[in-house]
Design an enzyme around this catalytic site. Structure first.
Site, PDB file in Angstrom:
ATOM      1  N   ASN A  89       0.822  -1.226   0.000  1.00  0.00           N
ATOM      2  CA  ASN A  89       0.000   0.000   0.000  1.00  0.00           C
ATOM      3  C   ASN A  89       0.851   1.270   0.000  1.00  0.00           C
ATOM      4  OD1 ASN A  89      -2.210  -1.730   0.376  1.00  0.00           O
ATOM      5  ND2 ASN A  89      -1.917  -1.706   2.601  1.00  0.00           N
ATOM      6  N   TYR A 132      11.020   3.511   5.948  1.00  0.00           N
ATOM      7  CA  TYR A 132      11.804   3.930   7.118  1.00  0.00           C
ATOM      8  C   TYR A 132      13.068   3.061   7.262  1.00  0.00           C
ATOM      9  CZ  TYR A 132      12.530   5.343  12.033  1.00  0.00           C
ATOM     10  OH  TYR A 132      13.035   5.827  13.218  1.00  0.00           O
TER      11      TYR A 132
HETATM   12  P1  NAD Z   1       9.676  13.074  16.984  1.00  0.00           P
HETATM   13  O1  NAD Z   1       8.675  12.941  15.895  1.00  0.00           O
HETATM   14  O2  NAD Z   1       9.178  13.156  18.381  1.00  0.00           O
HETATM   15  O3  NAD Z   1      10.619  14.362  16.706  1.00  0.00           O
HETATM   16  C1  NAD Z   1      11.190  14.568  15.457  1.00  0.00           C
HETATM   17  C2  NAD Z   1      11.530  16.042  15.304  1.00  0.00           C
HETATM   18  O4  NAD Z   1      12.058  16.239  13.994  1.00  0.00           O
HETATM   19  C3  NAD Z   1      10.298  16.930  15.439  1.00  0.00           C
HETATM   20  O5  NAD Z   1      10.556  18.035  16.277  1.00  0.00           O
HETATM   21  C4  NAD Z   1      10.041  17.366  14.007  1.00  0.00           C
HETATM   22  O6  NAD Z   1       9.406  18.644  13.899  1.00  0.00           O
HETATM   23  C5  NAD Z   1      11.452  17.380  13.436  1.00  0.00           C
HETATM   24  N1  NAD Z   1      11.419  17.306  11.976  1.00  0.00           N
HETATM   25  C6  NAD Z   1      10.682  16.439  11.225  1.00  0.00           C
HETATM   26  N2  NAD Z   1      10.839  16.737   9.919  1.00  0.00           N
HETATM   27  C7  NAD Z   1      11.682  17.796   9.858  1.00  0.00           C
HETATM   28  C8  NAD Z   1      12.196  18.561   8.791  1.00  0.00           C
HETATM   29  N3  NAD Z   1      11.845  18.311   7.521  1.00  0.00           N
HETATM   30  N4  NAD Z   1      13.033  19.593   9.068  1.00  0.00           N
HETATM   31  C9  NAD Z   1      13.378  19.867  10.359  1.00  0.00           C
HETATM   32  N5  NAD Z   1      12.891  19.181  11.404  1.00  0.00           N
HETATM   33  C10 NAD Z   1      12.056  18.164  11.157  1.00  0.00           C
HETATM   34  O7  NAD Z   1      10.691  11.879  16.797  1.00  0.00           O
HETATM   35  P2  NAD Z   1      11.690  11.180  17.853  1.00  0.00           P
HETATM   36  O8  NAD Z   1      11.028   9.959  18.344  1.00  0.00           O
HETATM   37  O9  NAD Z   1      12.184  12.188  18.800  1.00  0.00           O
HETATM   38  O10 NAD Z   1      12.837  10.723  16.851  1.00  0.00           O
HETATM   39  C11 NAD Z   1      14.046  11.445  16.662  1.00  0.00           C
HETATM   40  C12 NAD Z   1      14.950  10.637  15.739  1.00  0.00           C
HETATM   41  O11 NAD Z   1      15.200   9.363  16.307  1.00  0.00           O
HETATM   42  C13 NAD Z   1      14.352  10.361  14.363  1.00  0.00           C
HETATM   43  O12 NAD Z   1      15.381  10.407  13.384  1.00  0.00           O
HETATM   44  C14 NAD Z   1      13.821   8.952  14.503  1.00  0.00           C
HETATM   45  O13 NAD Z   1      13.721   8.302  13.263  1.00  0.00           O
HETATM   46  C15 NAD Z   1      14.863   8.335  15.397  1.00  0.00           C
HETATM   47  N6  NAD Z   1      14.367   7.145  16.118  1.00  0.00           N
HETATM   48  C16 NAD Z   1      13.383   7.237  17.049  1.00  0.00           C
HETATM   49  C17 NAD Z   1      12.962   6.086  17.700  1.00  0.00           C
HETATM   50  C18 NAD Z   1      11.902   6.102  18.759  1.00  0.00           C
HETATM   51  O14 NAD Z   1      11.609   5.037  19.309  1.00  0.00           O
HETATM   52  N7  NAD Z   1      11.303   7.234  19.098  1.00  0.00           N
HETATM   53  C19 NAD Z   1      13.532   4.852  17.380  1.00  0.00           C
HETATM   54  C20 NAD Z   1      14.517   4.799  16.422  1.00  0.00           C
HETATM   55  C21 NAD Z   1      14.946   5.957  15.791  1.00  0.00           C
END
Ligand code: NAD
Length: 445
Positions: free
Chosen positions: A296, A351
């Site tokens: 999808n 992802y």
């Molecule tokens: P979140 O969604 O809480 O925060 C992500 C932040 O990135 C937000 O403030 C958002 O506004 C900002 N952002 C998104 N797109 C953007 C853009 N185009 N330009 C500038 N800023 C942008 O996510 P999180 O859980 O805090 O994750 C942070 C990082 O850690 C990410 O790269 C995520 O893939 C990675 N990660 C998170 C987890 C988890 O369990 N939460 C696990 C593995 C990896």
């Protein structure tokens, strides 16, 4: 704060039910400030000169260091130094004395092995070196009470007193690595310098964090600020209010920018120049999920995830490297990958691709930065309690929390602590690594 299930099984009736039915009972994980940086007594095992030297240095640092378990009733930390093993048959001599101590490990105890990676030159020696990995990862599954077991692999030729080894040891022994479990960190050079100011290890350094307004990015900002760094916090204009609030709290410079917008990197360079800011560290954290089964998957979901999570990092680093004078002399880059980029995950082809791309990207970037004295490394978080994971369906979320050896999700601060370590002066000998912060999540290797 513990999740609802964990709070329940820690209550008196919940604990009883969990005990009777064999439900997981996640232990309390001590973090920075909850206990001393190194929990003693520290038992150093191993007969090499390197083991003697490490024991001596820990003793000089004022720790209660022993070379045997003897009658110790409680053991805080165990260091297993295996740098000179030549064949698998050598392992038992050093490892087996530990069996009787396993039930005497204090809550939140640490086991750290120090060994060397296989080189492909000596089959018996490589087998022994490889065996250390299998031993440690299996032992990690057996740890209880919030204790962790991790390893440091020191490339041949790099001395055991290299800054990277000392730094990795300090990190893995401390409560700052609470959610790092069953992992190995490779120290591949003697680069880096000892941290003099332990209270403010990042003092005098300026670090950019993307996606800083909330979640893991905001936690990284708070941790780096506590470690003395000056911060540039970047996030999309829509997150401007949260970003401004955090920047005010931490006396940081806010930058409203969508990292995928055209010319974003060049505009960032212009803003840095305008304010006279030179970056010593860059945390590429901005990331999004747009989960769907591949059957999808729309072009929009695919393209947006690749654009934010991977392409923006590549172009931003190209622009920063090209932008004369905006990078310091030994730039440190930390990029956010994910365990989904290692093991894959159903519903996350976009992802998983984006994060696997990051793991390969930091390896190549590290090679490029080496001539600048810089490093690039990735952190692969497992399940971390943030707004991103709060959006998961409840049952999937609950399962994701329990499928790690530590039986609970990590906190944003756990990722932040790993970032702070990789940005520190001591970590100069660690390059192109992907450090999992996942509580030994059972997915992947
Ligand atoms: P979140 O969604 O809480 O925060 C992500 C932040 O990135 C937000 O403030 C958002 O506004 C900002 N952002 C998104 N797109 C953007 C853009 N185009 N330009 C500038 N800023 C942008 O996510 P999180 O859980 O805090 O994750 C942070 C990082 O850690 C990410 O790269 C995520 O893939 C990675 N990660 C998170 C987890 C988890 O369990 N939460 C696990 C593995 C990896």
């Amino acid at each position: 704060m513990a999740d609802a299930y964990t709070r329940f099984v820690r209550s008196a009736p919940g604990a009883l039910i969990a005990k009777r039915t064999g439900l997981p009972r996640p232990a309390f994980l001590p973090r920075r400030g909850d206990r001393p940086d190194v929990l003693g007594p520290v038992v150093v095992l191993g007969a090499s000169a390197g083991a003697d030297d490490i024991a001596h240095r820990l003793l000089e640092a004022g720790l209660d260091v022993r070379r045997r378990f003897d009658e110790l009733r409680s053991v805080g930390s165990v260091l297993v130094v295996l740098d000179e093993i030549a064949a698998p048959a050598d392992l038992g001599l050093t490892l087996l004395p530990m069996t009787s101590a396993m039930r005497r490990l204090a809550p939140g105890a640490r086991i750290v092995t120090i060994s060397r990676p296989a080189t492909g030159e000596d089959p018996a020696r490589d087998a022994a070196r490889g065996a250390v990995e299998g031993f440690l990862r299996s032992l990690a599954h057996e740890m209880r009470g919030g204790g962790t077991a991790n390893g440091i692999q020191v490339t041949d030729g790099v001395p055991l007193d290299a800054p990277g080894v000392t730094g990795a040891l300090r990190f893995l022994l401390s409560p700052r690595s609470a959610y790092v479990h069953g992992q190995f960190l490779t120290v591949s050079s003697a680069d880096g310098t000892a941290t003099e100011d332990r209270a403010a290890p990042l003092a005098g350094r300026t670090v950019l964090i993307t996606g800083a307004a909330r979640g893991i990015g905001a936690a990284i900002a708070r941790t780096l600020a506590a470690d003395g760094a000056r911060l540039v916090l970047l996030d999309v204009p829509a997150a401007g209010t949260d970003l401004a609030r955090l920047a005010n709290e931490l006396r940081a410079v806010p930058v409203q920018l969508d990292v995928t917008s055209s010319g974003a990197g060049k505009r960032l360079v212009a803003q840095l120049r305008e304010r006279g800011l030179v970056l010593d560290g860059i945390v590429l954290n901005a990331g999004i999920t747009r989960d769907k089964l591949f059957a999808n998957m729309s072009a929009d979901r695919w393209e947006s995830v690749l654009a934010v999570n991977t392409t923006s990092q590549i172009t931003m680093m190209q622009d920063l490297l090209a932008g004369e004078g905006v990078l310091g002399t030994q730039p440190r880059v930390v990029s956010l990958a994910s365990t989904s980029g290692i093991a894959g995950n159903r519903g996350q082809t976009n992802y998983g691709a984006s994060k696997a791309g990051i793991i390969a990207f930091v390896d190549a970037l590290a090679a490029r930065l080496e001539s600048h004295g810089g490093t690039a490394n990735a952190i692969a978080p497992g399940f971390i309690e943030t707004e991103m994971t709060a959006k998961m369906p409840a049952l999937t979320r609950e399962v994701a929390r329990r499928v790690s050896s530590l039986q609970q999700g990590g906190l944003p601060v756990d990722v932040a602590e790993a970032a702070a370590f990789l940005l520190s002066a001591e970590a100069g000998g660690i390059r192109g690594e992907t450090l999992r912060v996942c509580g030994q999540n059972i997915v992947g290797k």
